[in-house]
Write a protein that holds these residues in place. Structure first.
Motif, PDB file in Angstrom:
ATOM      1  N   ARG A 183       0.866  -1.251   0.236  1.00  0.00           N
ATOM      2  CA  ARG A 183      -0.160  -0.243  -0.093  1.00  0.00           C
ATOM      3  C   ARG A 183       0.983   1.413  -0.440  1.00  0.00           C
ATOM      4  NH1 ARG A 183      -3.530   3.052   3.886  1.00  0.00           N
ATOM      5  NH2 ARG A 183      -1.838   4.423   3.500  1.00  0.00           N
TER       6      ARG A 183
ATOM      7  N   ASP B  53       0.548   9.949   9.385  1.00  0.00           N
ATOM      8  CA  ASP B  53       0.118   8.828  10.275  1.00  0.00           C
ATOM      9  C   ASP B  53       1.492   7.786  11.046  1.00  0.00           C
ATOM     10  OD1 ASP B  53      -3.143   9.673   9.511  1.00  0.00           O
ATOM     11  OD2 ASP B  53      -2.907   8.414   8.553  1.00  0.00           O
TER      12      ASP B  53
ATOM     13  N   GLN C  24       0.545   5.234  13.429  1.00  0.00           N
ATOM     14  CA  GLN C  24      -0.167   4.109  13.777  1.00  0.00           C
ATOM     15  C   GLN C  24       0.540   3.364  12.985  1.00  0.00           C
ATOM     16  OE1 GLN C  24      -3.684   6.131  12.141  1.00  0.00           O
ATOM     17  NE2 GLN C  24      -3.774   5.575  10.221  1.00  0.00           N
TER      18      GLN C  24
ATOM     19  N   LYS D 245      -3.339  12.361  -1.291  1.00  0.00           N
ATOM     20  CA  LYS D 245      -3.581  11.426   0.287  1.00  0.00           C
ATOM     21  C   LYS D 245      -5.078  12.834   0.787  1.00  0.00           C
ATOM     22  CE  LYS D 245      -2.760   9.678   2.934  1.00  0.00           C
ATOM     23  NZ  LYS D 245      -2.818   7.863   2.665  1.00  0.00           N
TER      24      LYS D 245
ATOM     25  N   GLU E 228      -0.806   0.065   8.390  1.00  0.00           N
ATOM     26  CA  GLU E 228      -0.161   1.374   7.913  1.00  0.00           C
ATOM     27  C   GLU E 228       1.487   0.810   8.332  1.00  0.00           C
ATOM     28  OE1 GLU E 228      -2.406   4.837   6.749  1.00  0.00           O
ATOM     29  OE2 GLU E 228      -1.473   4.806   8.428  1.00  0.00           O
TER      30      GLU E 228
HETATM   31 MN    MN Z   1      -3.361   6.504   6.459  1.00  0.00          MN
END
Ligand code: MN
Ligand code: PEP
Length: 355
Positions: free
Chosen positions: A136, A321, A324, A141, A310
């Motif tokens: 990914r 991000d 996370q 974005k 992620e």
């Molecule tokens: Mn993200």
């Protein structure tokens, strides 16, 4: 109501059936007529054709079956198709194909955003070594603030294609607007439609009607009901693309401890309602990397067909991000553990062994 023609029906017969449906249903009612598995599949909203109209249709020699669904979504419903859909991923040259929807969970991993060529290549190699089957990386974005990193755009798509060439991993990336579907299809093995765009109907139609029929991963809107989500999926399928994968990524709730609330109940519920594969995204659902391993195991135990995680070499310096994002080492453990969980559920012999 769905009317399916026989696979042997000629194009004239198919056309006759479409015209008959239009005549019976009234020309004002929108219908969808698409080809699926060599059959013409015609869908009209509701089941309210009268008995006479129903009889006229079922007596037509080209009609194989008529399905009455009790749900607002039709083509994605279990009533229409009882077997699970298998979505084949990896159309583009250099991809090692993978099937989403079977008993073996599929791990999709990579950075939230493609930040640079070096960053992506390094992460692509690391996630492959850790057991991921799909890479990914967001090139476009959808950021909440206009001052946050917006992605590298088409340059990011080129880096994704290069990472696929080197690693063989099919790639998934987000498409944010209808006019970009044609461009993203040239680079991506799966089109991602993000949470914020789940009800962007022109985008759903563009992804559904593109002749490549590239698989689409449709993320749940963060305040969307399951019916709204399945109707959004229906838009893609009714436009001609049956290759849809659903992704639960958490819904908005009241407790700020987690970024969203991971609705795992939706996984077994979706298996009841739809034949489409379901992927879980514990990264956006929790917003906290320390919760990702546990919720990954839980998602697979709940019946998810895979995970999107992620992953970053240096999560704390990620442009998007990072909080996370997990490391490739954590990804490796998750891949191993979740494959075991899936095996326990699908192979009774494993239980005998444990006993
Ligand atoms: Mn993200
Ligand atoms: C993403 O996958 O990086 C993303 C933006 O996800 P979502 O649309 O679920 O917020």
């Amino acid at each position: 109501m769905i009317i399916v023609t026989r696979s042997q029906a000629t194009s004239e017969e198919r056309q006759q059936v479409v015209e008959l449906v239009l005549r019976l249903a009234g020309s004002q009612r929108p219908i969808s007529a698409i080809t699926m598995q060599e059959r013409q599949v015609i869908t009209i909203d509701g089941n309210n054709l009268d008995a006479q109209a129903h009889a006229a249709l079922s007596q037509h020699s080209a009609v194989e079956r008529i399905v009455s669904t009790q749900t607002p979504y039709q083509l994605v419903s279990r009533a229409f198709q009882s077997e699970d859909s298998l979505v084949m991923v990896g159309d583009l040259p250099g991809s090692q194909p993978v099937t989403i929807g079977g008993a073996a969970p599929v791990i999709i991993a990579g950075p939230c955003a493609v930040e640079s060529r070096e960053q992506l290549m390094e992460i692509a190699r690391a996630v492959k070594d850790a057991g991921a089957q799909v890479l990914r990386g967001g090139a476009f974005k959808p950021r909440t603030s206009p001052y946050q990193f917006q992605g590298l755009g088409v340059e990011g798509l080129r880096f994704l294609a290069e990472a696929r060439e080197e690693t063989g991993l099919p790639v998934i990336t987000e498409v944010m607007e209808p006019d970009m579907v044609d461009v993203v299809v040239q680079y991506a093995d799966i089109l991602q439609i993000g949470s914020r765009n789940m009800q962007n109907f022109p985008l759903l139609q563009a992804a559904g009607s593109h002749p490549a029929r590239r698989p689409v991963m449709l993320k749940r809107g963060f305040a969307s009901t399951i019916d709204e989500w399945l109707l959004a999926a229906e838009y893609i399928v009714a436009a001609g693309n049956p290759n849809v994968i659903l992704c639960e990524r958490g819904i908005r709730s009241f407790d700020p401890y987690t970024r969203n609330l991971l609705d795992l109940t939706c996984v077994p519920l979706l298996h009841e309602l739809t034949h489409l594969p379901v992927i879980v995204d514990p990264s956006h659902a929790t917003g906290r990397r320390e919760l990702v391993p546990t919720m990954s195991r839980a998602a697979i135990a709940a019946g998810a067909h895979g995970l999107i995680l992620e992953t970053h070499i240096d999560p704390d310096s990620a442009l998007c991000d990072g909080r996370q994002s997990i490391t490739p080492e954590q990804l490796q453990t998750i891949a191993q553990q979740t494959r075991l969980v899936a095996q326990i559920m699908s192979d009774p012999a494993v239980l005998d062994y444990v006993a």
